[in-house]
Motif scaffolding. Structure first.
Motif, PDB file in Angstrom:
ATOM      1  N   ALA A   1      12.949  -6.818 -15.185  1.00  0.00           N
ATOM      2  CA  ALA A   1      13.234  -6.298 -13.845  1.00  0.00           C
ATOM      3  C   ALA A   1      12.713  -4.872 -13.729  1.00  0.00           C
ATOM      4  CB  ALA A   1      14.736  -6.339 -13.573  1.00  0.00           C
ATOM      5  N   ASP A   2      12.907  -4.078 -14.788  1.00  0.00           N
ATOM      6  CA  ASP A   2      12.449  -2.695 -14.726  1.00  0.00           C
ATOM      7  C   ASP A   2      10.927  -2.616 -14.740  1.00  0.00           C
ATOM      8  OD1 ASP A   2      13.551  -0.084 -14.453  1.00  0.00           O
ATOM      9  OD2 ASP A   2      12.565   0.381 -16.376  1.00  0.00           O
ATOM     10  N   VAL A   3      10.306  -3.548 -15.489  1.00  0.00           N
ATOM     11  CA  VAL A   3       8.847  -3.605 -15.487  1.00  0.00           C
ATOM     12  C   VAL A   3       8.346  -3.861 -14.063  1.00  0.00           C
ATOM     13  CG1 VAL A   3       6.865  -4.974 -16.255  1.00  0.00           C
ATOM     14  CG2 VAL A   3       8.664  -4.379 -17.884  1.00  0.00           C
ATOM     15  N   ILE A   4       8.986  -4.807 -13.389  1.00  0.00           N
ATOM     16  CA  ILE A   4       8.583  -5.131 -12.007  1.00  0.00           C
ATOM     17  C   ILE A   4       8.832  -3.917 -11.096  1.00  0.00           C
ATOM     18  CG2 ILE A   4       9.053  -6.620 -10.017  1.00  0.00           C
ATOM     19  CD1 ILE A   4       7.696  -8.238 -12.075  1.00  0.00           C
ATOM     20  N   ASN A   5       9.975  -3.248 -11.286  1.00  0.00           N
ATOM     21  CA  ASN A   5      10.243  -2.042 -10.480  1.00  0.00           C
ATOM     22  C   ASN A   5       9.124  -1.017 -10.637  1.00  0.00           C
ATOM     23  OD1 ASN A   5      12.661  -2.951  -9.476  1.00  0.00           O
ATOM     24  ND2 ASN A   5      13.872  -2.055 -11.139  1.00  0.00           N
ATOM     25  N   ASN A   6       8.739  -0.788 -11.891  1.00  0.00           N
ATOM     26  CA  ASN A   6       7.664   0.179 -12.125  1.00  0.00           C
ATOM     27  C   ASN A   6       6.364  -0.261 -11.470  1.00  0.00           C
ATOM     28  OD1 ASN A   6       9.182   1.996 -13.578  1.00  0.00           O
ATOM     29  ND2 ASN A   6       8.830   0.942 -15.530  1.00  0.00           N
ATOM     30  N   LEU A   7       6.096  -1.570 -11.560  1.00  0.00           N
ATOM     31  CA  LEU A   7       4.861  -2.075 -10.952  1.00  0.00           C
ATOM     32  C   LEU A   7       4.893  -1.874  -9.438  1.00  0.00           C
ATOM     33  CD1 LEU A   7       4.268  -5.390 -12.911  1.00  0.00           C
ATOM     34  CD2 LEU A   7       2.870  -3.312 -12.971  1.00  0.00           C
ATOM     35  N   ILE A   8       6.055  -2.097  -8.843  1.00  0.00           N
ATOM     36  CA  ILE A   8       6.164  -1.922  -7.390  1.00  0.00           C
ATOM     37  C   ILE A   8       5.890  -0.466  -7.037  1.00  0.00           C
ATOM     38  CG2 ILE A   8       7.816  -1.875  -5.482  1.00  0.00           C
ATOM     39  CD1 ILE A   8       9.049  -4.399  -6.645  1.00  0.00           C
ATOM     40  N   ILE A   9       6.497   0.434  -7.808  1.00  0.00           N
ATOM     41  CA  ILE A   9       6.283   1.860  -7.531  1.00  0.00           C
ATOM     42  C   ILE A   9       4.809   2.213  -7.686  1.00  0.00           C
ATOM     43  CG2 ILE A   9       6.805   4.189  -8.341  1.00  0.00           C
ATOM     44  CD1 ILE A   9       9.579   3.072  -9.148  1.00  0.00           C
ATOM     45  N   GLU A  10       4.221   1.760  -8.807  1.00  0.00           N
ATOM     46  CA  GLU A  10       2.807   2.087  -9.043  1.00  0.00           C
ATOM     47  C   GLU A  10       1.906   1.518  -7.954  1.00  0.00           C
ATOM     48  OE1 GLU A  10       1.709   0.611 -12.885  1.00  0.00           O
ATOM     49  OE2 GLU A  10       3.316   1.764 -13.835  1.00  0.00           O
ATOM     50  N   THR A  11       2.106   0.206  -7.671  1.00  0.00           N
ATOM     51  CA  THR A  11       1.160  -0.439  -6.761  1.00  0.00           C
ATOM     52  C   THR A  11       1.289   0.083  -5.335  1.00  0.00           C
ATOM     53  OG1 THR A  11       2.728  -2.253  -6.591  1.00  0.00           O
ATOM     54  CG2 THR A  11       0.836  -2.589  -8.011  1.00  0.00           C
ATOM     55  N   THR A  12       2.497   0.476  -4.928  1.00  0.00           N
ATOM     56  CA  THR A  12       2.606   0.979  -3.559  1.00  0.00           C
ATOM     57  C   THR A  12       2.166   2.433  -3.480  1.00  0.00           C
ATOM     58  OG1 THR A  12       4.936   1.418  -3.934  1.00  0.00           O
ATOM     59  CG2 THR A  12       4.395  -0.608  -2.811  1.00  0.00           C
ATOM     60  N   ARG A  13       2.581   3.260  -4.457  1.00  0.00           N
ATOM     61  CA  ARG A  13       2.198   4.677  -4.401  1.00  0.00           C
ATOM     62  C   ARG A  13       0.686   4.820  -4.499  1.00  0.00           C
ATOM     63  NH1 ARG A  13       7.175   7.061  -6.935  1.00  0.00           N
ATOM     64  NH2 ARG A  13       8.640   6.401  -5.345  1.00  0.00           N
ATOM     65  N   GLU A  14       0.104   4.007  -5.392  1.00  0.00           N
ATOM     66  CA  GLU A  14      -1.326   4.116  -5.655  1.00  0.00           C
ATOM     67  C   GLU A  14      -2.159   3.967  -4.387  1.00  0.00           C
ATOM     68  OE1 GLU A  14      -3.476   1.617  -8.955  1.00  0.00           O
ATOM     69  OE2 GLU A  14      -1.947   2.998  -9.721  1.00  0.00           O
ATOM     70  N   VAL A  15      -1.771   2.982  -3.535  1.00  0.00           N
ATOM     71  CA  VAL A  15      -2.554   2.766  -2.331  1.00  0.00           C
ATOM     72  C   VAL A  15      -1.910   3.421  -1.114  1.00  0.00           C
ATOM     73  CG1 VAL A  15      -3.625   0.639  -3.119  1.00  0.00           C
ATOM     74  CG2 VAL A  15      -1.422   0.541  -1.983  1.00  0.00           C
ATOM     75  N   GLY A  16      -0.809   4.126  -1.331  1.00  0.00           N
ATOM     76  CA  GLY A  16      -0.142   4.802  -0.229  1.00  0.00           C
ATOM     77  C   GLY A  16       0.454   3.845   0.777  1.00  0.00           C
ATOM     78  N   ALA A  17       0.840   2.659   0.299  1.00  0.00           N
ATOM     79  CA  ALA A  17       1.341   1.642   1.223  1.00  0.00           C
ATOM     80  C   ALA A  17       2.795   1.903   1.594  1.00  0.00           C
ATOM     81  CB  ALA A  17       1.207   0.268   0.593  1.00  0.00           C
ATOM     82  N   THR A  18       3.166   1.370   2.734  1.00  0.00           N
ATOM     83  CA  THR A  18       4.560   1.359   3.151  1.00  0.00           C
ATOM     84  C   THR A  18       5.211   0.145   2.507  1.00  0.00           C
ATOM     85  OG1 THR A  18       3.882   2.279   5.262  1.00  0.00           O
ATOM     86  CG2 THR A  18       6.068   1.255   5.173  1.00  0.00           C
TER      87      THR A  18
END
Ligand SMILES: Nc1ncnc2c1ncn2[C@@H]1O[C@H](COP(=O)(O)OP(=O)(O)O)[C@@H](O)[C@H]1O
Ligand SMILES: [Mg+2]
Lengths: 259, 257
Positions: free
Chosen positions: A181-198
């Protein structure tokens, strides 16, 4: 995130009932540009219904949903499809296409939208898989050969493959062990921040909500009863929010044991 | 009163579901003609319906032709009308049995599989996933299947016609001891373009019925594995009945003038 910028998504007076059962009842919610908003709420409180109404998978009965200022409720299918191109979504059960190999799942939006040929789509798919921590050897496998956590990652890669402006996550960590779950949380943070997505996520996992959210909103009985920055959730002053975040059976929220 | 109520609600329910089906069909046909077109899905469906149904349809056809020859021999032998057998075989196969039996076999093979596949995609939210990827499931899943059904059923029936007539020939020549040349001559004399064409038109309509019922039942299925099972059964039953019903209507249109 600035308070002055117009919201990326603005939901006003949203109403949705199934038969006589009101699931969303005059719901208001704004999601700012580039912000990560997490909606929390109990099982069956209508969180998935909310996301499905935003994408038009379910038709809301009344209210308004605007994306970048454009009204989507009641707009013609072509306009709706154009607006939906801004979105990527991770569905609750991952919902991978079991008739296609993993890489075609990830590249699906690129191929179906005829944005590129198969060879380059495949390369993009492999790089998106790498972004969620999966090697190129997974690309040729069938989704049914993957574990639940890997399926979530593939679903995440599929959601971000076309570089959407807005990503919706439906219970991204439910059913996973705490580490995954924490791995997925980190991925969500990375993937959204990286592209500046909402990002608009829904969950009942408080650890996940605290980790990925800028702002949290709580859905209860079809309405948003509280919304504010993550840091203020323990000081909400609302007993229902307190009960939920501490996971207590006793309190103002009484679960229907027999629905 | 109770009985009237029951009849009333039954009729209303029937009209409502027919209305839904017609709306679904109209929208599906619309999507067949408007881009984007998914050629890969269409190709896969063409192969699945056309090529992989060949064994089933071929086996059905050959035994049907054989049994037709045998039955009509026991019936006609008294009148020593040898030429009648070739006629019976060719006319019944091309007009009726080719399209109807191929239709029923394909309904069991393809219609059921479509309902199960699309139904499973519905309950596992894969259809929703298509929408989230800016792909209209009506265009991606339904339209290619309808097109493939309408195109491939006539081709299957051409094959069924040939194999069925050949089955009759086998029995007539090797079992009943007819002269092969005469039998073939009789067969070609009895073969009429309008019979074959009417059979192919029927086949196209049946192809539409089968794929439409498969897609509709799958698309609207609810409630997990049980719902998918029900969708599969409904598809076979409703497609088979509709095939027989439209077979009559089309025969009336073609020949009852
Ligand atoms: N397609 C549907 N038809 C009828 N009822 C539905 C449908 N989808 C959801 N519901 C009902 O709406 C309520 C909220 O569901 P959902 O949004 O899935 O809850 P959750 O917050 O756990 O995601 C549930 O009580 C469910 O029974
Ligand atoms: Mg849900």
């Amino acid at each position: 995130m600035t308070d002055k910028a117009p919201p990326k998504i603005r939901i006003g007076g949203l109403y949705k009932a199934f038969g006589t059962k009101r699931v969303l009842d005059n719901l208001d919610l704004d999601v700012g540009d580039g912000e990560s908003l997490v909606v929390i709420g109990g099982s069956g409180s209508g969180k998935s219904v909310l996301l499905k109404c935003i994408l038009g998978l379910l038709r809301a009965d009344a209210g308004s949903i605007t994306v970048d200022g454009e009204e989507v409720m009641g707009s013609p299918p072509e306009k709706r499809e154009a607006i939906n191109r801004k979105f990527g979504m991770l569905l609750q059960g991952s919902a991978l296409f079991d008739s296609l190999p993993v890489w075609e799942n990830v590249a699906f939006g690129l191929l179906a939208g005829k944005l590129m040929d198969r060879k380059s789509a495949r390369e993009v798919a492999i790089s998106k898989l790498a972004q969620v921590g999966l090697g190129p050897d997974v690309a040729m496998l069938s989704p049914s050969e993957l574990s639940g956590g890997m399926q979530k990652r593939v679903g995440l890669a599929r959601a971000i493959a076309a570089d959407p402006e807005i990503i919706l996550f439906d219970e991204p960590t439910t059913g996973l062990d705490p580490i995954m779950a924490d791995v997925i949380n980190n991925l969500i943070i990375e993937t959204t921040r990286e592209v500046g997505a909402t990002a608009l996520s829904i969950t009942h996992d408080m650890a996940s909500a605290r980790k990925i959210a800028h702002r949290i909103a709580m859905l209860y009985q079809g309405k948003i009863i509280w919304a504010g920055p993550v840091s203020e959730i323990t000081r909400s002053g609302d007993e229902r929010v307190d009960q939920f975040i501490h996971g207590r059976a006793d309190g103002p929220i009484q679960m229907a044991v027999r629905a | 009163m109770r009985v009237l109520q029951l009849i009333g609600s039954f009729v209303l329910g029937f009209l409502e579901s027919t209305g839904r089906l017609v709306i679904f069909a109209g929208s599906a046909i619309g999507h067949c003609f408007r881009p984007p077109f998914y050629w890969r899905s269409l190709g896969r469906q063409l192969i699945d319906i056309g090529y992989y149904s060949l064994p089933v349809v071929g086996l059905t056809a050959i035994f049907t032709g054989m049994v037709l020859a045998l039955q009509s021999y026991t019936g006609f032998a008294r009148f020593s009308a040898e030429s009648a057998i070739a006629t019976v075989v060719v006319v019944s196969i091309t007009r009726e049995l080719g399209p109807v039996l191929a239709g029923l076999m394909v309904a069991g093979r393809i219609g059921a599989a479509m309902a199960a596949e699309i139904g499973t995609m519905r309950v596992t939210e894969q259809l929703d996933a298509l929408t989230t990827l800016s792909t209209n499931p009506m265009k991606y899943m339904v339209a290619p299947r309808l097109i493939a059904g309408v195109l491939m059923l006539p081709l299957l029936v051409v094959v069924a016609d040939i194999i069925g007539v050949f089955g009759g020939y086998l029995v007539a020549v090797y079992k009943l001891g007819f002269n092969p040349a005469t039998y073939l001559q009789n067969t070609f004399d009895a073969l009429k373009t309008e019979d074959v064409v009417s059979g192919l038109v029927k086949a196209s309509v049946f192809g539409f019925i089968i794929t439409l019922m498969g897609c509709y039942n799958g698309y609207t299925s609810r409630g997990g594995a049980q719902g998918v099972g029900a969708a599969t059964t409904n598809t076979i039953v409703s497609a088979s009945i509709l095939i027989l019903c439209f077979d009559y209507i089309l025969t009336e249109l073609f020949f009852a003038r």
